[in-house]
Design an enzyme around this catalytic site. Structure first.
Site, PDB file in Angstrom:
ATOM      1  N   ASN A   7       0.877  -1.173   0.000  1.00 15.92           N
ATOM      2  CA  ASN A   7       0.000   0.000   0.000  1.00 15.92           C
ATOM      3  C   ASN A   7       0.910   1.217   0.000  1.00 15.92           C
ATOM      4  O   ASN A   7       1.544   1.532   1.012  1.00 15.92           O
ATOM      5  CB  ASN A   7      -0.923   0.009   1.223  1.00 15.92           C
ATOM      6  CG  ASN A   7      -1.859   1.207   1.234  1.00 15.92           C
ATOM      7  OD1 ASN A   7      -1.490   2.299   0.847  1.00 15.92           O
ATOM      8  ND2 ASN A   7      -3.085   1.004   1.695  1.00 15.92           N
ATOM      9  N   GLU A  35      -3.954   1.803  -2.920  1.00 14.20           N
ATOM     10  CA  GLU A  35      -3.970   3.255  -2.765  1.00 14.20           C
ATOM     11  C   GLU A  35      -3.026   3.930  -3.758  1.00 14.20           C
ATOM     12  O   GLU A  35      -2.189   4.759  -3.394  1.00 14.20           O
ATOM     13  CB  GLU A  35      -3.647   3.666  -1.327  1.00 14.20           C
ATOM     14  CG  GLU A  35      -4.793   3.411  -0.368  1.00 14.20           C
ATOM     15  CD  GLU A  35      -4.713   4.272   0.880  1.00 14.20           C
ATOM     16  OE1 GLU A  35      -5.232   5.413   0.847  1.00 14.20           O
ATOM     17  OE2 GLU A  35      -4.136   3.798   1.876  1.00 14.20           O
ATOM     18  N   TYR A 110      -8.086  -3.828  -1.753  1.00 16.45           N
ATOM     19  CA  TYR A 110      -8.027  -2.755  -0.766  1.00 16.45           C
ATOM     20  C   TYR A 110      -9.377  -2.721  -0.053  1.00 16.45           C
ATOM     21  O   TYR A 110     -10.365  -2.227  -0.583  1.00 16.45           O
ATOM     22  CB  TYR A 110      -7.711  -1.423  -1.439  1.00 16.45           C
ATOM     23  CG  TYR A 110      -7.678  -0.244  -0.493  1.00 16.45           C
ATOM     24  CD1 TYR A 110      -7.039  -0.327   0.736  1.00 16.45           C
ATOM     25  CD2 TYR A 110      -8.286   0.963  -0.823  1.00 16.45           C
ATOM     26  CE1 TYR A 110      -7.012   0.742   1.612  1.00 16.45           C
ATOM     27  CE2 TYR A 110      -8.254   2.051   0.037  1.00 16.45           C
ATOM     28  CZ  TYR A 110      -7.611   1.930   1.253  1.00 16.45           C
ATOM     29  OH  TYR A 110      -7.584   2.998   2.124  1.00 16.45           O
ATOM     30  N   ASP A 160      -4.169  -4.688   1.342  1.00 15.33           N
ATOM     31  CA  ASP A 160      -4.470  -4.026   2.611  1.00 15.33           C
ATOM     32  C   ASP A 160      -5.867  -4.462   3.025  1.00 15.33           C
ATOM     33  O   ASP A 160      -6.857  -3.987   2.479  1.00 15.33           O
ATOM     34  CB  ASP A 160      -4.376  -2.510   2.424  1.00 15.33           C
ATOM     35  CG  ASP A 160      -4.720  -1.740   3.688  1.00 15.33           C
ATOM     36  OD1 ASP A 160      -5.069  -2.377   4.711  1.00 15.33           O
ATOM     37  OD2 ASP A 160      -4.654  -0.495   3.663  1.00 15.33           O
ATOM     38  N   ASN A 162      -7.122  -4.157   6.125  1.00 14.88           N
ATOM     39  CA  ASN A 162      -7.647  -3.315   7.206  1.00 14.88           C
ATOM     40  C   ASN A 162      -8.288  -4.136   8.324  1.00 14.88           C
ATOM     41  O   ASN A 162      -9.277  -3.716   8.927  1.00 14.88           O
ATOM     42  CB  ASN A 162      -8.631  -2.281   6.641  1.00 14.88           C
ATOM     43  CG  ASN A 162      -7.946  -0.974   6.291  1.00 14.88           C
ATOM     44  OD1 ASN A 162      -7.145  -0.453   7.068  1.00 14.88           O
ATOM     45  ND2 ASN A 162      -8.230  -0.454   5.105  1.00 14.88           N
ATOM     46  N   ASP A 262       2.997   4.923   4.874  1.00 12.66           N
ATOM     47  CA  ASP A 262       2.695   4.506   6.241  1.00 12.66           C
ATOM     48  C   ASP A 262       2.570   2.985   6.349  1.00 12.66           C
ATOM     49  O   ASP A 262       2.480   2.449   7.457  1.00 12.66           O
ATOM     50  CB  ASP A 262       1.440   5.200   6.778  1.00 12.66           C
ATOM     51  CG  ASP A 262       0.231   5.069   5.868  1.00 12.66           C
ATOM     52  OD1 ASP A 262       0.381   4.604   4.712  1.00 12.66           O
ATOM     53  OD2 ASP A 262      -0.880   5.443   6.297  1.00 12.66           O
ATOM     54  N   HIS A 263       2.589   2.298   5.207  1.00 12.78           N
ATOM     55  CA  HIS A 263       2.628   0.843   5.161  1.00 12.78           C
ATOM     56  C   HIS A 263       4.022   0.383   4.739  1.00 12.78           C
ATOM     57  O   HIS A 263       4.768   1.136   4.104  1.00 12.78           O
ATOM     58  CB  HIS A 263       1.627   0.290   4.144  1.00 12.78           C
ATOM     59  CG  HIS A 263       0.199   0.542   4.493  1.00 12.78           C
ATOM     60  ND1 HIS A 263      -0.654  -0.451   4.923  1.00 12.78           N
ATOM     61  CD2 HIS A 263      -0.541   1.685   4.445  1.00 12.78           C
ATOM     62  CE1 HIS A 263      -1.858   0.058   5.130  1.00 12.78           C
ATOM     63  NE2 HIS A 263      -1.818   1.359   4.855  1.00 12.78           N
TER      64      HIS A 263
END
Length: 272
Positions: A7, A35, A110, A160, A162, A262-263
């Site tokens: 991501n 993303e 995602y 991702d 989540n 951030d990943h």
């Protein structure tokens, strides 16, 4: 065969932060990206040598998934048959027929972040929307996995999700039991799509009992420096492919200042 998922939190920002260097060093045979946050016509020239399948979706500046493969896909599928979600750039799937490896079906997903029932109506609505996605997606996973098996293909779906599946998958699990991504219903769903005969969490299978390795840390505070992360990016593969994994992990950046996203990428080497 090296397969990775990443991501990038915006491919144009990732390019500036060092994504081309990471890709040149790691050279995966298959890379799933989430993303992208970029119209297809504006994707930077960072995938040289790859065949790129990209679904930008219809929401400007958000979402977007892609698959970059060394082998040209023999089939491409965008979305998973959902009227509600297929316009959002959340799923892409291809078939690969490499000359020197197994027939494959690979996918990049995602999953929506969601919400909780504990805050307000808006957060509850986000949670309900996430579960509509999950229910529909579970049906697709079952169908496409069975179809791949009939064609003699191994299947790996990555991205991702989540969702942190277990207490091993986030550092501060005690204080996050009422947070989106670690709700009991979410963990039950991710467990329910896995079994020794269907799909296997490759990194968890290979690194049984370890904390992490985490794949996401907030940009805020000292989460990265303290390794207070979440493992929400992973590869689910058919059992035979999962058993062939010989190296698994995340490419955690050396410091906060050198972070590409951030990943962190989740990289698996398969002995096929």
């Amino acid at each position: 065969m090296r397969i990775a998922t990443f991501n990038v939190n915006g491919i144009r920002a990732a390019e500036r932060r060092g994504f081309p260097g990471w890709l040149a060093e790691r050279t995966p045979d298959v890379l799933a990206v989430q993303e992208m946050r970029c119209p297809s016509g504006e994707v930077p020239d960072v995938f040289a040598g790859y065949h790129l399948v990209h679904d930008a979706g219809m929401i400007a500046g958000r979402n977007g998934v892609a698959l970059a493969t060394r082998t040209a896909p023999s089939a491409v599928r965008i979305g998973f048959g959902s009227k509600e979600f297929d316009r959002e750039g959340r799923y892409v799937e291809v078939d690969l027929d490499p000359a020197d490896g197994p027939l494959l079906r690979v996918a990049s997903v995602y999953v929506p972040k969601g919400g909780t029932p504990f805050e307000d109506e808006a957060s509850l609505a986000k949670m309900q929307r996430k579960f509509r996605f999950l229910r529909s997606f579970a049906r697709h996973l079952s169908a496409t996995r069975r179809e791949a098996a009939r064609e003699g293909r191994e299947f790996v779906v990555m991205g991702d999700w989540n969702i942190a599946p277990t207490e091993l998958d986030l550092r501060n699990w005690r204080t996050n039991r009422r947070s989106e991504g670690f709700l009991p219903e979410e963990r039950e769903w991710i467990a329910g799509i896995q079994s020794p005969r269907t799909l296997v969490d490759v990194v968890r299978h290979h690194r049984h009992g370890e904390d992490g390795p985490y794949s996401w840390w907030s940009w805020r505070g000292k989460a990265f420096d303290n390794d207070a992360g979440w493992r929400i990016d992973y590869q689910l593969a058919t059992p035979r492919l999962a058993r062939s994994a010989i190296v698994t992990g995340t490419d955690r950046d050396l410091s906060y200042d050198t972070r590409i996203s951030d990943h962190a990428p989740v990289v698996v080497d398969y002995d096929v």
